[in-house]
Scaffold this motif. Structure first.
Motif, PDB file in Angstrom:
ATOM      1  N   ALA A   1      -7.990  -0.810   2.373  1.00 28.93           N
ATOM      2  CA  ALA A   1      -7.131  -0.469   1.246  1.00 28.93           C
ATOM      3  C   ALA A   1      -7.713  -0.925  -0.095  1.00 28.93           C
ATOM      4  CB  ALA A   1      -5.878  -0.873   1.622  1.00 28.93           C
TER       5      ALA A   1
ATOM      6  N   LEU B   1      -8.574   1.069  -3.566  1.00 28.08           N
ATOM      7  CA  LEU B   1      -7.916   0.825  -4.713  1.00 28.08           C
ATOM      8  C   LEU B   1      -8.775   0.336  -5.951  1.00 28.08           C
ATOM      9  CD1 LEU B   1      -4.560  -0.858  -3.336  1.00 28.08           C
ATOM     10  CD2 LEU B   1      -4.867   1.137  -4.364  1.00 28.08           C
TER      11      LEU B   1
ATOM     12  N   VAL C   1       0.827  -1.220  -0.012  1.00 28.15           N
ATOM     13  CA  VAL C   1       0.070  -0.002   0.078  1.00 28.15           C
ATOM     14  C   VAL C   1       0.922   1.300   0.072  1.00 28.15           C
ATOM     15  CG1 VAL C   1      -1.794   1.340   1.104  1.00 28.15           C
ATOM     16  CG2 VAL C   1      -1.888  -1.257   1.293  1.00 28.15           C
TER      17      VAL C   1
ATOM     18  N   THR D   1      -8.065   4.270   1.162  1.00 34.08           N
ATOM     19  CA  THR D   1      -6.652   3.504   1.125  1.00 34.08           C
ATOM     20  C   THR D   1      -5.751   3.948   2.032  1.00 34.08           C
ATOM     21  OG1 THR D   1      -7.130   3.477  -1.386  1.00 34.08           O
ATOM     22  CG2 THR D   1      -4.929   3.009  -0.722  1.00 34.08           C
TER      23      THR D   1
END
Length: 433
Positions: A369, A373, A89, A398
């Protein structure tokens, strides 16, 4: 720590294939405020290239092998998961930060909205891979346990499930096809476990070629007699894509590609033994995620200068002029990517810092996250009339996922703060009545 050079070669070859395909296939022209986009691989007969250039199956295969190896070396599943989530991430955060402002800046410079929207979509669309891979990492400890107990039955069952999803998809059952983003990629990821344990890696070249022939053969039969298109990537205007969402065809393509590489394994290991090649593999391996994230922005920069700024139009694919112009086109984008990596590749190493978050918190962080995304991949970095109708909510998810993947947060503390804020808001509302 011992590194598997075969996997290093597979990963390096995969990222170079991804970059090369994405840079070479756009057919671009600009006129009257409109950027026209096409795909060179839509040229009749060129679909055959995609049977080797569609390397996402190899990325998941190599990832599966590496994930099982590193999981077994880790002190605990929690430590392993924390490390993986943060490393995946963190590198995307600077990309998101820039693209939150770039569209507005471009519009302020007088660039028409349509090419800006195209650029914002291109910059975000490949984030789907990070989202799906995050979910794959999240479930890896469970899949490793299933592998120990059921072995080959696990990818076999998932492949059968993927066939069932395809049947429903072609019968027009709405969005059911997207379930194969789980079944297909997890099945290929699971094949990597068999390499990590030595079964696939120990195949003789003859047996590996037989495996490859079976994989490619089934793929060919399903294209010839089924509803599947011949191209392994999505084509403009095509009614069906093998990639978005993935079809089970990509699982059998993976078998063909994996078998072919295993047959070439002795030659690939000899190639990797060259000191210069070894250094190149180490350099690429340390920047794999950064290259993936920034190779499309590099394309956008060069296309913006040449196509929008200078009026360049891509020659007809396959012509002598196209063949002559492709090398300098690739070289120009490569220079821009190298400059971007100088600035942003450092974030890939920073993601390896120790995290103290507990397993439930890590799971929640990864899900947040992944949702962010996926939202960005679907909607792009587009301009919006309000902050909540653009990319900002997906970016926030995210960022929240990354933040939660680090330091442990106690539920009691969160509850106390939440209740405190709720009471304060209630009192404030009473005073304003």
């Amino acid at each position: 720590m011992h590194r598997d050079k075969f996997l290093d070669v597979v990963r390096a070859g995969a990222i170079l294939a991804v970059v090369g395909q994405h840079w070479a296939m756009p057919v671009l022209s600009y006129a009257d405020g409109h950027l026209s986009t096409g795909n060179a691989l839509a040229t009749p007969g060129w679909w055959v290239v995609t049977w080797l250039s569609q390397v996402m199956p190899l990325v998941f295969f190599a990832g599966g092998a590496a994930n099982l190896m590193s999981l077994r070396r880790a002190a605990s599943s929690r430590d392993w998961l924390a490390n993986r989530v943060r490393r995946l991430v963190l590198p995307v955060l600077p990309l998101m930060a820039l693209w939150l402002v770039i569209p507005d800046v471009l519009l302020e410079w007088g660039i028409p909205k349509q090419p800006v929207e195209v650029a914002g979509a291109i910059a975000a669309q490949l984030l789907w891979f990070l989202a799906v891979y995050l979910l794959t990492v999240l479930i890896t400890p469970l899949m490793a346990a299933a592998h120990r107990r059921f072995g080959l039955a696990v990818p076999a069952v998932m492949a059968v499930a993927a066939i069932g999803v395809d049947i429903a998809r072609f019968a027009d059952f709405g969005l059911v096809g997207f379930a194969n983003a789980v079944f297909v990629w997890l099945a290929v990821h699971q094949l990597g476990f068999f390499y990590a344990e030595g079964g696939l890696g120990a195949l003789t070249p003859r047996k590996a070629l037989a495996l490859s022939g079976a994989g490619f053969g089934i793929t060919a039969l399903m294209v010839a007699f089924g509803p599947y298109p011949a191209s392994m990537i999505g084509m403009p205007g095509a009614p069906v894509s093998n990639m978005s969402p993935p079809t089970v065809l990509l699982f059998f393509l993976a078998v063909g590609q994996i078998g072919l590489l295993l047959a070439l394994k002795p030659k690939l290991l000899a190639f990797a033994a060259n000191p210069a090649i070894g250094r190149a593999l180490d350099w690429l391996g340390a920047r794999f995620m950064s290259i993936y994230l920034w190779h499309m922005p590099a394309l956008i920069v060069v296309a913006g200068i040449t196509v929008y700024g200078l009026g360049y139009a891509t020659p007809e694919p396959g012509t002598v002029l196209w063949l002559a112009m492709t090398p300098p086109w690739l070289a120009g984008i490569g220079i821009v990517l190298a400059l971007l990596l100088k600035v942003f590749s450092r974030f890939e190493a920073m993601g390896r810092k120790t995290a103290t978050a507990g397993t439930p918190q890590l799971v929640f962080a990864a899900l947040l996250a992944a949702a962010g995304l996926l939202g960005l991949a679907a909607h792009g970095f587009t301009t919006a009339s309000t902050p909540f109708s653009g990319p900002l909510p997906w970016v926030a998810l995210t960022v929240a996922g990354y933040a939660l993947s680090g330091r442990r947060i106690h539920a009691a503390r969160i509850t106390t703060r939440f209740l405190g804020h709720a009471v304060a808001m209630t009192e404030s509302a009473k005073l304003t009545r």
